[in-house]
Scaffold this motif. Structure first.
Motif, PDB file in Angstrom:
ATOM      1  N   ARG A 289       0.837  -1.201   0.000  1.00 35.83           N
ATOM      2  CA  ARG A 289       0.000   0.000   0.000  1.00 35.83           C
ATOM      3  C   ARG A 289       0.873   1.253   0.000  1.00 35.83           C
ATOM      4  NH1 ARG A 289      -2.636  -0.847   5.496  1.00 35.83           N
ATOM      5  NH2 ARG A 289      -0.635  -1.917   5.764  1.00 35.83           N
ATOM      6  N   LEU A 290       0.369   2.270  -0.646  1.00 34.06           N
ATOM      7  CA  LEU A 290       0.986   3.590  -0.582  1.00 34.06           C
ATOM      8  C   LEU A 290       0.103   4.455   0.302  1.00 34.06           C
ATOM      9  CD1 LEU A 290       3.363   5.277  -1.739  1.00 34.06           C
ATOM     10  CD2 LEU A 290       1.773   6.089  -3.503  1.00 34.06           C
ATOM     11  N   ARG A 291       0.669   4.949   1.389  1.00 31.62           N
ATOM     12  CA  ARG A 291      -0.094   5.777   2.319  1.00 31.62           C
ATOM     13  C   ARG A 291       0.196   7.247   2.020  1.00 31.62           C
ATOM     14  NH1 ARG A 291      -1.913   3.742   6.837  1.00 31.62           N
ATOM     15  NH2 ARG A 291      -2.945   2.348   5.374  1.00 31.62           N
ATOM     16  N   LEU A 292      -0.873   8.022   1.872  1.00 32.14           N
ATOM     17  CA  LEU A 292      -0.754   9.439   1.557  1.00 32.14           C
ATOM     18  C   LEU A 292      -1.373  10.277   2.661  1.00 32.14           C
ATOM     19  CD1 LEU A 292      -1.921   7.786  -1.245  1.00 32.14           C
ATOM     20  CD2 LEU A 292      -0.952   9.864  -2.235  1.00 32.14           C
ATOM     21  N   ALA A 293      -0.891  11.510   2.785  1.00 34.22           N
ATOM     22  CA  ALA A 293      -1.486  12.478   3.693  1.00 34.22           C
ATOM     23  C   ALA A 293      -1.626  13.789   2.937  1.00 34.22           C
ATOM     24  CB  ALA A 293      -0.611  12.671   4.937  1.00 34.22           C
ATOM     25  N   HIS A 294      -2.825  14.342   2.941  1.00 32.92           N
ATOM     26  CA  HIS A 294      -3.133  15.547   2.161  1.00 32.92           C
ATOM     27  C   HIS A 294      -2.765  15.354   0.698  1.00 32.92           C
ATOM     28  CE1 HIS A 294      -4.143  17.993   5.674  1.00 32.92           C
ATOM     29  NE2 HIS A 294      -3.092  17.482   6.270  1.00 32.92           N
ATOM     30  N   GLY A 295      -2.927  14.140   0.200  1.00 35.38           N
ATOM     31  CA  GLY A 295      -2.683  13.859  -1.203  1.00 35.38           C
ATOM     32  C   GLY A 295      -1.234  13.635  -1.571  1.00 35.38           C
ATOM     33  N   GLU A 296      -0.312  13.706  -0.615  1.00 38.15           N
ATOM     34  CA  GLU A 296       1.111  13.525  -0.897  1.00 38.15           C
ATOM     35  C   GLU A 296       1.585  12.196  -0.319  1.00 38.15           C
ATOM     36  OE1 GLU A 296       3.496  16.780   0.365  1.00 38.15           O
ATOM     37  OE2 GLU A 296       2.185  18.300  -0.525  1.00 38.15           O
ATOM     38  N   PRO A 297       2.409  11.432  -1.061  1.00 40.29           N
ATOM     39  CA  PRO A 297       2.897  10.153  -0.540  1.00 40.29           C
ATOM     40  C   PRO A 297       3.775  10.336   0.686  1.00 40.29           C
ATOM     41  CG  PRO A 297       4.059  10.750  -2.553  1.00 40.29           C
ATOM     42  CD  PRO A 297       2.943  11.735  -2.397  1.00 40.29           C
ATOM     43  N   MET A 298       3.554   9.499   1.685  1.00 42.68           N
ATOM     44  CA  MET A 298       4.317   9.568   2.925  1.00 42.68           C
ATOM     45  C   MET A 298       5.046   8.265   3.215  1.00 42.68           C
ATOM     46  SD  MET A 298       2.973  10.401   6.769  1.00 42.68           S
ATOM     47  CE  MET A 298       3.029  12.157   6.491  1.00 42.68           C
ATOM     48  N   ALA A 299       4.424   7.122   2.890  1.00 43.08           N
ATOM     49  CA  ALA A 299       5.019   5.838   3.254  1.00 43.08           C
ATOM     50  C   ALA A 299       4.580   4.756   2.281  1.00 43.08           C
ATOM     51  CB  ALA A 299       4.628   5.449   4.681  1.00 43.08           C
ATOM     52  N   PHE A 300       5.472   3.794   2.089  1.00 44.66           N
ATOM     53  CA  PHE A 300       5.148   2.589   1.336  1.00 44.66           C
ATOM     54  C   PHE A 300       5.137   1.430   2.321  1.00 44.66           C
ATOM     55  CE2 PHE A 300       6.767  -1.252  -0.847  1.00 44.66           C
ATOM     56  CZ  PHE A 300       5.697  -1.463  -1.697  1.00 44.66           C
ATOM     57  N   LEU A 301       4.036   0.683   2.363  1.00 40.96           N
ATOM     58  CA  LEU A 301       3.824  -0.360   3.359  1.00 40.96           C
ATOM     59  C   LEU A 301       3.697  -1.710   2.661  1.00 40.96           C
ATOM     60  CD1 LEU A 301       0.934   1.498   5.245  1.00 40.96           C
ATOM     61  CD2 LEU A 301       3.398   1.815   5.571  1.00 40.96           C
ATOM     62  N   CYS A 302       4.523  -2.652   3.066  1.00 42.59           N
ATOM     63  CA  CYS A 302       4.423  -4.022   2.568  1.00 42.59           C
ATOM     64  C   CYS A 302       4.190  -4.928   3.770  1.00 42.59           C
ATOM     65  CB  CYS A 302       5.700  -4.419   1.830  1.00 42.59           C
ATOM     66  SG  CYS A 302       5.667  -6.112   1.188  1.00 42.59           S
ATOM     67  N   ASN A 303       3.073  -5.657   3.759  1.00 43.00           N
ATOM     68  CA  ASN A 303       2.701  -6.489   4.898  1.00 43.00           C
ATOM     69  C   ASN A 303       2.389  -7.914   4.462  1.00 43.00           C
ATOM     70  OD1 ASN A 303       1.664  -3.551   5.516  1.00 43.00           O
ATOM     71  ND2 ASN A 303       2.032  -4.500   7.497  1.00 43.00           N
ATOM     72  N   TYR A 304       2.746  -8.857   5.326  1.00 43.78           N
ATOM     73  CA  TYR A 304       2.441 -10.279   5.120  1.00 43.78           C
ATOM     74  C   TYR A 304       1.623 -10.757   6.306  1.00 43.78           C
ATOM     75  CZ  TYR A 304       6.235 -10.004   1.708  1.00 43.78           C
ATOM     76  OH  TYR A 304       7.034  -9.644   0.652  1.00 43.78           O
ATOM     77  N   LEU A 305       0.566 -11.525   6.021  1.00 38.47           N
ATOM     78  CA  LEU A 305      -0.294 -12.071   7.061  1.00 38.47           C
ATOM     79  C   LEU A 305      -0.553 -13.541   6.777  1.00 38.47           C
ATOM     80  CD1 LEU A 305      -1.363  -8.950   6.382  1.00 38.47           C
ATOM     81  CD2 LEU A 305      -2.959  -9.501   8.210  1.00 38.47           C
ATOM     82  N   PRO A 306      -0.714 -14.362   7.826  1.00 40.95           N
ATOM     83  CA  PRO A 306      -1.071 -15.764   7.600  1.00 40.95           C
ATOM     84  C   PRO A 306      -2.415 -15.870   6.885  1.00 40.95           C
ATOM     85  CG  PRO A 306      -0.391 -15.388   9.882  1.00 40.95           C
ATOM     86  CD  PRO A 306      -0.556 -14.040   9.256  1.00 40.95           C
ATOM     87  N   CYS A 307      -2.540 -16.818   6.001  1.00 39.47           N
ATOM     88  CA  CYS A 307      -3.818 -17.037   5.315  1.00 39.47           C
ATOM     89  C   CYS A 307      -4.870 -17.516   6.325  1.00 39.47           C
ATOM     90  CB  CYS A 307      -3.654 -18.072   4.191  1.00 39.47           C
ATOM     91  SG  CYS A 307      -2.903 -17.400   2.704  1.00 39.47           S
ATOM     92  N   GLY A 308      -6.106 -17.124   6.099  1.00 36.72           N
ATOM     93  CA  GLY A 308      -7.198 -17.540   6.963  1.00 36.72           C
ATOM     94  C   GLY A 308      -7.383 -16.674   8.182  1.00 36.72           C
ATOM     95  N   LEU A 309      -6.531 -15.650   8.346  1.00 34.96           N
ATOM     96  CA  LEU A 309      -6.616 -14.787   9.525  1.00 34.96           C
ATOM     97  C   LEU A 309      -7.830 -13.866   9.435  1.00 34.96           C
ATOM     98  CD1 LEU A 309      -4.979 -14.140  12.136  1.00 34.96           C
ATOM     99  CD2 LEU A 309      -3.940 -12.261  10.838  1.00 34.96           C
ATOM    100  N   LEU A 310      -8.003 -13.206   8.316  1.00 36.91           N
ATOM    101  CA  LEU A 310      -9.137 -12.324   8.081  1.00 36.91           C
ATOM    102  C   LEU A 310      -9.250 -12.047   6.596  1.00 36.91           C
ATOM    103  CD1 LEU A 310      -8.355  -8.596   8.929  1.00 36.91           C
ATOM    104  CD2 LEU A 310      -6.589 -10.293   8.601  1.00 36.91           C
TER     105      LEU A 310
END
Length: 249
Positions: free
Chosen positions: A140-161
């Motif tokens: 995900r690319l997280r923006l604040a006031h329309g400007e990029p602030m952070a790039f987020l890469c996350n891994y989660l176990p399958c079946g969690l949600l």
């Protein structure tokens, strides 16, 4: 109209604190508290210097210190403009989305990847799952006031949600976890820095080679189960981590 004219700016010439620093601190506080809003144009340095009885180099040094902090920007043909204040993230188990909302930064999210992949050895070790087993990967690319602030890469176990792209763009990952009945309990986190690669620079609207803040986190629920492994990069002019240090008795 110069917005600094509405501020009660004062300098104490008897103080050992340099005059430029006194002025920069007052301007920074005005930005942090919303008295100087993003997009505001500061007036002429000469007029501000005359109003405060300061030299122009002193005023220029105060303004430059805030430019260096990323709170002001000099734009050719426009002048000196207030930009969005830096988000200071306390060292606690919170999400970037929640931190941005609490700082009044109007967060937005672009989901770049939402898929299932085979866990590498690193990811498997972090999540406590067998190597090559399936895990969710979201970018995900997280923006604040329309400007990029952070790039987020996350891994989660399958079946969690369920990880619906629309929901991921509408709110934060930790909120979705809590809504699914997952109680977040603790995390192991590592903070670092590195030069931006070409791909990272393009995502975050930075220049290749500029420094980026990095964070790796493994989050555990109240049963001790690893529920998330994240690798994030942040623009340091827009974001910082805040620590409270205690003397060990």
């Amino acid at each position: 109209m110069d917005p600094t004219g509405r501020l009660e700016l004062r300098v104490d010439r008897s103080s050992p604190v340099p005059l430029y620093f006194q002025l920069s601190q007052q301007l920074e506080a005005a930005i942090e508290h919303g008295a100087l809003t993003p997009g505001s144009l500061l007036g002429n340095e000469i007029e501000l210097a005359a109003r405060l009885g300061l030299s122009r180099p002193t005023v220029r040094q105060a303004i430059q210190s805030l430019v260096d902090k990323g709170l002001l920007v000099r734009r050719r043909g426009v002048g000196t403009q207030v930009v969005h204040s830096q988000v200071k993230r306390p060292l606690e188990l919170s999400s970037l989305y929640d931190d941005l909302e609490s700082a009044g930064q109007r967060p937005a999210t672009r989901v770049l990847v939402n898929t299932v992949v085979a866990a590498s050895a690193e990811i498997a070790a972090a999540l406590g799952v067998p190597e090559a087993s399936e895990v969710h990967r979201i970018e995900r690319l997280r923006l604040a006031h329309g400007e990029p602030m952070a790039f987020l890469c996350n891994y989660l176990p399958c079946g969690l949600l369920e990880l619906d792209t629309g929901q991921l763009e509408a709110t934060g990952l930790y909120r979705l976890m809590r809504a699914a009945g997952i109680t977040l309990h603790s995390a192991r986190q590592t903070i670092g820095a590195r030069a931006a690669s070409a791909a990272e620079a393009e995502r975050l609207d930075e220049e290749t080679g500029h420094p980026l803040l990095t964070m790796r986190r493994i989050t555990f629920d109240d049963h001790g189960r690893a529920v998330e492994y994240g690798t994030h990069t942040y623009r340091p002019d827009r974001y910082s981590f805040e620590f409270q240090l205690l003397v060990r008795s």
